[in-house]
Design a protein around this motif. Structure first.
Motif, PDB file in Angstrom:
ATOM      1  N   PHE A  69       0.832  -1.206   0.000  1.00  0.00           N
ATOM      2  CA  PHE A  69       0.000   0.000   0.000  1.00  0.00           C
ATOM      3  C   PHE A  69       0.867   1.258   0.000  1.00  0.00           C
ATOM      4  O   PHE A  69       0.573   2.235  -0.702  1.00  0.00           O
ATOM      5  CB  PHE A  69      -0.915   0.019   1.229  1.00  0.00           C
ATOM      6  CG  PHE A  69      -2.048  -0.979   1.169  1.00  0.00           C
ATOM      7  CD1 PHE A  69      -2.427  -1.581  -0.010  1.00  0.00           C
ATOM      8  CD2 PHE A  69      -2.741  -1.313   2.332  1.00  0.00           C
ATOM      9  CE1 PHE A  69      -3.462  -2.498  -0.061  1.00  0.00           C
ATOM     10  CE2 PHE A  69      -3.783  -2.224   2.297  1.00  0.00           C
ATOM     11  CZ  PHE A  69      -4.139  -2.824   1.097  1.00  0.00           C
ATOM     12  N   ARG A  70       1.921   1.238   0.786  1.00  0.00           N
ATOM     13  CA  ARG A  70       2.798   2.420   0.839  1.00  0.00           C
ATOM     14  C   ARG A  70       3.508   2.644  -0.482  1.00  0.00           C
ATOM     15  O   ARG A  70       3.750   3.783  -0.887  1.00  0.00           O
ATOM     16  CB  ARG A  70       3.793   2.263   1.991  1.00  0.00           C
ATOM     17  CG  ARG A  70       3.122   2.478   3.357  1.00  0.00           C
ATOM     18  CD  ARG A  70       4.067   2.230   4.516  1.00  0.00           C
ATOM     19  NE  ARG A  70       3.437   2.625   5.784  1.00  0.00           N
ATOM     20  CZ  ARG A  70       3.722   2.088   6.963  1.00  0.00           C
ATOM     21  NH1 ARG A  70       4.635   1.127   7.041  1.00  0.00           N
ATOM     22  NH2 ARG A  70       3.116   2.508   8.053  1.00  0.00           N
ATOM     23  N   GLU A  71       3.855   1.547  -1.192  1.00  0.00           N
ATOM     24  CA  GLU A  71       4.435   1.682  -2.530  1.00  0.00           C
ATOM     25  C   GLU A  71       3.458   2.372  -3.476  1.00  0.00           C
ATOM     26  O   GLU A  71       3.855   3.121  -4.370  1.00  0.00           O
ATOM     27  CB  GLU A  71       4.812   0.304  -3.082  1.00  0.00           C
ATOM     28  CG  GLU A  71       6.020  -0.345  -2.427  1.00  0.00           C
ATOM     29  CD  GLU A  71       7.321   0.266  -2.906  1.00  0.00           C
ATOM     30  OE1 GLU A  71       7.331   0.876  -3.994  1.00  0.00           O
ATOM     31  OE2 GLU A  71       8.322   0.147  -2.178  1.00  0.00           O
ATOM     32  N   LEU A  72       2.171   2.111  -3.272  1.00  0.00           N
ATOM     33  CA  LEU A  72       1.144   2.744  -4.103  1.00  0.00           C
ATOM     34  C   LEU A  72       0.945   4.213  -3.760  1.00  0.00           C
ATOM     35  O   LEU A  72       0.376   4.963  -4.560  1.00  0.00           O
ATOM     36  CB  LEU A  72      -0.194   2.021  -3.926  1.00  0.00           C
ATOM     37  CG  LEU A  72      -0.338   0.609  -4.493  1.00  0.00           C
ATOM     38  CD1 LEU A  72      -1.728   0.067  -4.198  1.00  0.00           C
ATOM     39  CD2 LEU A  72      -0.074   0.581  -5.988  1.00  0.00           C
ATOM     40  N   GLY A  73       1.355   4.623  -2.572  1.00  0.00           N
ATOM     41  CA  GLY A  73       1.154   6.008  -2.146  1.00  0.00           C
ATOM     42  C   GLY A  73       0.167   6.180  -1.011  1.00  0.00           C
ATOM     43  O   GLY A  73      -0.208   7.307  -0.660  1.00  0.00           O
ATOM     44  N   SER A  74      -0.260   5.085  -0.397  1.00  0.00           N
ATOM     45  CA  SER A  74      -1.206   5.157   0.719  1.00  0.00           C
ATOM     46  C   SER A  74      -0.522   5.704   1.963  1.00  0.00           C
ATOM     47  O   SER A  74       0.672   5.494   2.188  1.00  0.00           O
ATOM     48  CB  SER A  74      -1.767   3.766   1.033  1.00  0.00           C
ATOM     49  OG  SER A  74      -2.401   3.205  -0.088  1.00  0.00           O
ATOM     50  N   LEU A  75      -1.312   6.400   2.777  1.00  0.00           N
ATOM     51  CA  LEU A  75      -0.850   6.864   4.079  1.00  0.00           C
ATOM     52  C   LEU A  75      -1.372   5.902   5.131  1.00  0.00           C
ATOM     53  O   LEU A  75      -2.580   5.688   5.235  1.00  0.00           O
ATOM     54  CB  LEU A  75      -1.362   8.285   4.351  1.00  0.00           C
ATOM     55  CG  LEU A  75      -0.886   9.368   3.375  1.00  0.00           C
ATOM     56  CD1 LEU A  75      -1.526  10.701   3.732  1.00  0.00           C
ATOM     57  CD2 LEU A  75       0.634   9.474   3.388  1.00  0.00           C
ATOM     58  N   ILE A  76      -0.466   5.320   5.914  1.00  0.00           N
ATOM     59  CA  ILE A  76      -0.856   4.314   6.894  1.00  0.00           C
ATOM     60  C   ILE A  76      -0.186   4.610   8.227  1.00  0.00           C
ATOM     61  O   ILE A  76       1.035   4.791   8.300  1.00  0.00           O
ATOM     62  CB  ILE A  76      -0.475   2.894   6.421  1.00  0.00           C
ATOM     63  CG1 ILE A  76      -1.199   2.571   5.107  1.00  0.00           C
ATOM     64  CG2 ILE A  76      -0.813   1.860   7.489  1.00  0.00           C
ATOM     65  CD1 ILE A  76      -0.812   1.241   4.510  1.00  0.00           C
ATOM     66  N   ASP A  77      -0.997   4.677   9.257  1.00  0.00           N
ATOM     67  CA  ASP A  77      -0.510   4.844  10.625  1.00  0.00           C
ATOM     68  C   ASP A  77      -0.879   3.577  11.396  1.00  0.00           C
ATOM     69  O   ASP A  77      -2.055   3.337  11.671  1.00  0.00           O
ATOM     70  CB  ASP A  77      -1.159   6.080  11.263  1.00  0.00           C
ATOM     71  CG  ASP A  77      -0.717   6.265  12.711  1.00  0.00           C
ATOM     72  OD1 ASP A  77       0.285   5.661  13.111  1.00  0.00           O
ATOM     73  OD2 ASP A  77      -1.399   7.025  13.437  1.00  0.00           O
ATOM     74  N   TRP A  78       0.126   2.760  11.715  1.00  0.00           N
ATOM     75  CA  TRP A  78      -0.117   1.467  12.359  1.00  0.00           C
ATOM     76  C   TRP A  78       0.508   1.472  13.742  1.00  0.00           C
ATOM     77  O   TRP A  78       1.732   1.460  13.881  1.00  0.00           O
ATOM     78  CB  TRP A  78       0.465   0.351  11.508  1.00  0.00           C
ATOM     79  CG  TRP A  78       0.166  -1.035  12.014  1.00  0.00           C
ATOM     80  CD1 TRP A  78      -0.607  -1.387  13.075  1.00  0.00           C
ATOM     81  CD2 TRP A  78       0.661  -2.263  11.458  1.00  0.00           C
ATOM     82  NE1 TRP A  78      -0.642  -2.743  13.227  1.00  0.00           N
ATOM     83  CE2 TRP A  78       0.127  -3.310  12.246  1.00  0.00           C
ATOM     84  CE3 TRP A  78       1.484  -2.564  10.380  1.00  0.00           C
ATOM     85  CZ2 TRP A  78       0.413  -4.649  11.981  1.00  0.00           C
ATOM     86  CZ3 TRP A  78       1.762  -3.896  10.123  1.00  0.00           C
ATOM     87  CH2 TRP A  78       1.231  -4.924  10.907  1.00  0.00           C
ATOM     88  N   ASP A  79      -0.321   1.505  14.757  1.00  0.00           N
ATOM     89  CA  ASP A  79       0.131   1.401  16.137  1.00  0.00           C
ATOM     90  C   ASP A  79       0.041  -0.065  16.530  1.00  0.00           C
ATOM     91  O   ASP A  79      -1.013  -0.563  16.912  1.00  0.00           O
ATOM     92  CB  ASP A  79      -0.753   2.270  17.049  1.00  0.00           C
ATOM     93  CG  ASP A  79      -0.243   2.323  18.483  1.00  0.00           C
ATOM     94  OD1 ASP A  79       0.433   1.365  18.907  1.00  0.00           O
ATOM     95  OD2 ASP A  79      -0.546   3.308  19.190  1.00  0.00           O
ATOM     96  N   ARG A  80       1.150  -0.774  16.423  1.00  0.00           N
ATOM     97  CA  ARG A  80       1.147  -2.216  16.662  1.00  0.00           C
ATOM     98  C   ARG A  80       0.802  -2.554  18.109  1.00  0.00           C
ATOM     99  O   ARG A  80       0.138  -3.551  18.374  1.00  0.00           O
ATOM    100  CB  ARG A  80       2.497  -2.816  16.277  1.00  0.00           C
ATOM    101  CG  ARG A  80       2.738  -2.847  14.772  1.00  0.00           C
ATOM    102  CD  ARG A  80       4.192  -3.154  14.460  1.00  0.00           C
ATOM    103  NE  ARG A  80       4.435  -3.276  13.031  1.00  0.00           N
ATOM    104  CZ  ARG A  80       4.551  -2.243  12.208  1.00  0.00           C
ATOM    105  NH1 ARG A  80       4.436  -1.005  12.679  1.00  0.00           N
ATOM    106  NH2 ARG A  80       4.772  -2.432  10.913  1.00  0.00           N
ATOM    107  N   GLU A  81       1.271  -1.728  19.037  1.00  0.00           N
ATOM    108  CA  GLU A  81       0.995  -2.013  20.444  1.00  0.00           C
ATOM    109  C   GLU A  81      -0.491  -1.873  20.739  1.00  0.00           C
ATOM    110  O   GLU A  81      -1.081  -2.695  21.459  1.00  0.00           O
ATOM    111  CB  GLU A  81       1.806  -1.080  21.343  1.00  0.00           C
ATOM    112  CG  GLU A  81       1.666  -1.397  22.823  1.00  0.00           C
ATOM    113  CD  GLU A  81       2.595  -0.563  23.693  1.00  0.00           C
ATOM    114  OE1 GLU A  81       2.384  -0.526  24.917  1.00  0.00           O
ATOM    115  OE2 GLU A  81       3.539   0.052  23.142  1.00  0.00           O
TER     116      GLU A  81
END
Length: 430
Positions: free
Chosen positions: A57-69
């Motif tokens: 997704f990031r390669e496509l240009g998506s903005l992603i905020d992933w809080d794993r905890e």
């Protein structure tokens, strides 16, 4: 590849919270591509397949905020480029086929250099996906590379599938959700994770009828909106940890256990002498249950557990039941009606001293309560089979090694941590 070092023979007891359903979160993540509005997902497990999708997704240009905890992910696909490099398509994961419909809806044309592949269970067909997409108006050209295209959007259609395929059903609902008109799929899969995807799409504004049945009808809408959704607990993981409690003689409680999906699974546990009870949504496996195969009324037939597409007993849960059967008093017949390679890992189980006879690629007979010993075994690229080998090792006093156990991490991001909460002596080597 990492190995699991196991010091077995100790009852596992305690309470754990299961991870979000891997088989639900992957298609749901793919479906987020169908909207330009922000989407928030909760109870997201930090598994390797999700890492691959997020990277794509990031390669496509998506903005992603992933809080794993916090197990929370926020996605925004509003600024995607006009095309994508097929080399970035996630490799080594069967679920990559679930990107076909949303990528086509967004880009109208995609080129793929290779067929996505999954685990070692057997041949995994791409044809049903291409058949569904073609039925809904896509053009498919295969000349050295796979080229898929649609003119504007997917068209309405009715299709009767050859068999109940989970990922094909998910491809259908994603394609039809923003297509034109009313589309119907007969012989649709109805697994809990398919239901989760459908309800997620509904939360985005999709119109879907027949969720949980074998006939799904989708009325296409022009646009899907953003949403805030929670991934349900993984019923496979719930059953796995209940089986771990049973095989080690421990007292295990699983919170958020989605009991509405467990009637048949619990009856299968009972066939091996294991009673599962509930305290609200907490599933309980009591300590020191007497593992004994229950004899059927028709006494000239072997007791059996047979697995097929939902609402049958889940195929993915056969390996933990096989491991449990090695410790039970009696003989149990297992029948995998889906995968021809589903029992290819049995030679590794036999290294522990288990007595299992392979009748054919789909059926085995397990003779329980044979003398067992620690062993060094090789895990196949099958998640639940690797777990079953660990289960067996955990039930035997002494030190065992499950080599190349990385497939477990594909579905259980906190596997070792959860086991330590239950008192297990386990460590990753590598």
């Amino acid at each position: 590849m990492a190995n699991l070092i196991v010091h077995g023979g100790k009852p596992l007891s305690g309470t754990i919270t299961p991870s979000g359903n891997k088989n639900a979160v992957l298609p749901i993540l793919c479906a987020t591509l169908l909207t330009d509005e922000p989407v928030t997902l909760r109870n997201v497990p930090a598994i390797t397949d999700i890492e691959k999708l997020v990277g794509f997704f990031r390669e496509l240009g998506s903005l992603i905020d992933w809080d794993r905890e916090a197990k929370t992910m926020r996605l925004d696909h509003s600024d995607l480029g006009s095309d994508f490099d097929p080399q970035t398509l996630p490799q080594g994961m069967r679920s990559a086929v679930l990107l076909f419909a949303p990528l086509l809806q967004r880009f109208k044309e995609i080129h793929l250099d290779s067929n996505p592949k999954g685990c070692a269970l057997g041949i995994r067909e791409l044809d049903p996906h291409l058949e569904i997409l073609t039925c809904l108006g896509a053009k498919v050209d295969h000349n050295g590379e796979l080229k898929l295209s649609i003119e504007d959007t997917f068209k309405s259609a009715s299709h009767w599938a050859d068999y109940m395929s989970v990922t094909t059903t998910e491809t259908f609902v994603m394609a039809a959700a923003t297509g034109s008109g009313v589309s119907t799929l007969t012989n649709a899969a109805s697994e809990p994770h398919v239901q989760d995807l459908c309800r997620f799409l509904q939360s985005m504004g999709a119109k879907i009828d027949g969720i949980g049945t074998s006939v799904i009808t989708v009325t296409g809408v022009e646009k899907l909106q953003g949403t805030d959704a929670t991934i349900s607990s993984d019923h496979h993981e719930v059953a796995t940890f209940l089986a771990l409690g049973a095989i080690t003689g421990g007292h295990v409680k699983i919170s958020d256990s989605v009991p509405q999906h467990f009637d048949l699974i619990n009856r299968s546990f009972a066939k091996l002498g294991v009673n599962i009870s509930y305290e609200g949504d907490i599933a309980v496996c009591e300590a020191n249950q007497s593992l004994k195969v229950q004899q059927p009324f028709t006494s000239n037939l072997l007791p059996k557990i047979e697995a097929a597409p939902w609402p049958y007993f889940p195929v993915d849960l056969l390996p933990p039941m096989v491991a449990l059967a090695t410790k039970a008093d009696g003989v149990m017949h297992f029948w995998n009606k889906v995968y021809e390679g589903g029992f290819a890992w049995l030679p590794e189980l036999v290294k522990f001293g288990a007595h299992a006879v392979v009748s054919d690629p789909h059926r085995i007979i397990v003779f329980g309560q044979r003398p067992m010993r620690p062993a060094i075994v090789e895990a196949p690229y099958i998640i639940r089979a690797a777990v079953a080998l660990y289960m067996t090792a955990a039930s035997i006093e002494g030190r065992s090694i499950v080599k190349n156990a990385d497939p477990i991490r594909r579905a259980h991001p906190q596997f070792a941590e959860n086991l330590r909460k239950l008192g297990a002596e386990i460590e990753w080597d590598g």
